[in-house]
Design an enzyme around this catalytic site. Structure first.
Site: not given
Length: 274
Positions: A29, A95-96, A120, A225, A254
């Site tokens: 994101w 991430s997302t 991450a 992160d 991150h």
């Protein structure tokens, strides 16, 4: 531009380069497939077929009002893999995108999947609850939504110039090009998708998804992160996976697939070939 149309009529943009074993990349994101440039070129040059899509509402995909939740994200990814008839694919999510990969495999099964990597990533659960006391307070994510609604452009600039890449740390050397590229990707997407996506990445509980997965999964995370705090994510995900391996990176931020791409790419290649 190559696109597929989902069951609910959303056009999903994707890149599909090369031949060989497919590696499918799911971005974070509020970015796009472009965030994987360093990985796409590396693995293309190492004989793999590389595929990355723009999540619905992000990048060059349709800026629709609805469906910005993990069920739709996973179903869109399933539609892409079915359209391309992928077999033996390695799914890599940042991430997302890590949540998207986990939910896709748990929801749609492993028949097309050889391995997975989450980098991450948001699982098992980001928001603080009674069952997840180490999570971030909901107020943190409410503030994210408020800033997206108030001045998305400034908010995206501040994230990229600060915590996302660790550029706010003492001695850090910010790259203006990296910051601007993050901002560019974010502003390509739709505000509604990004606003709703904050709930999707922060409040989705992936605990049961992680338990269902049997293929090998590499969990990569930096211990510095500032976006998805290490202690409440990677070690917990690795424990829940039946066949998970945790790899921790000291001092990495991150956005390490971009800022630390030589290290990340080498470790990804070693895992895929193992």
């Amino acid at each position: 531009m190559p696109t597929i149309s989902t069951n609910d009529g959303v056009e999903i943009f994707y890149k599909d380069w090369g031949k060989g074993q497919p590696i499918v990349f799911s971005h974070g994101w509020p970015l796009s497939a472009d965030d994987w440039d360093a990985q796409m070129l590396f693995f293309l040059n190492n004989g793999f077929r590389v595929i990355a899509h723009d999540r619905r509402g992000h990048g060059r995909s349709s800026q629709v009002a609805d469906g910005h939740d993990m069920d739709h994200y996973a179903d869109d990814l399933a539609a892409l893999t079915a359209h391309l008839d992928l077999k033996g694919a390695v799914h890599v999510g940042h991430s997302t995108g890590g949540g998207e990969v986990v939910h896709y495999i748990a929801r749609h099964g492993e028949s097309r999947v050889a391995k997975a990597v989450i980098i991450a990533a948001v699982p098992p659960l980001m928001v603080q609850t009674q069952a997840n006391p180490g999570g971030l307070p909901k107020a943190v994510f409410d503030d994210f939504q408020a800033q997206v609604a108030a001045n998305r452009s400034q908010f995206y600039r501040d994230i990229a110039a600060g915590p996302f890449y660790g550029y706010n740390r003492p001695g850090a050397k910010p790259s203006e090009a990296v910051i601007q590229n993050w901002w560019r990707q974010g502003m390509m997407g739709g505000a509604k998708a990004h606003y709703d996506g904050i709930v999707a990445f922060s409040q989705t509980d992936f605990t049961e998804d992680l338990k269902k997965i049997t293929v090998p999964v590499l969990v990569m995370h930096g211990d510095d992160d500032q976006i998805v705090p290490y202690e409440d994510s990677a070690p917990l995900s690795a424990k829940l996976l039946k066949n998970g391996t945790l790899k921790t990176y000291k001092g990495f931020a991150h956005g390490m697939p971009t800022t630390e791409s030589p290290t990340i790419n080498a470790d990804l290649l070693a895992f895929i070939k193992s």
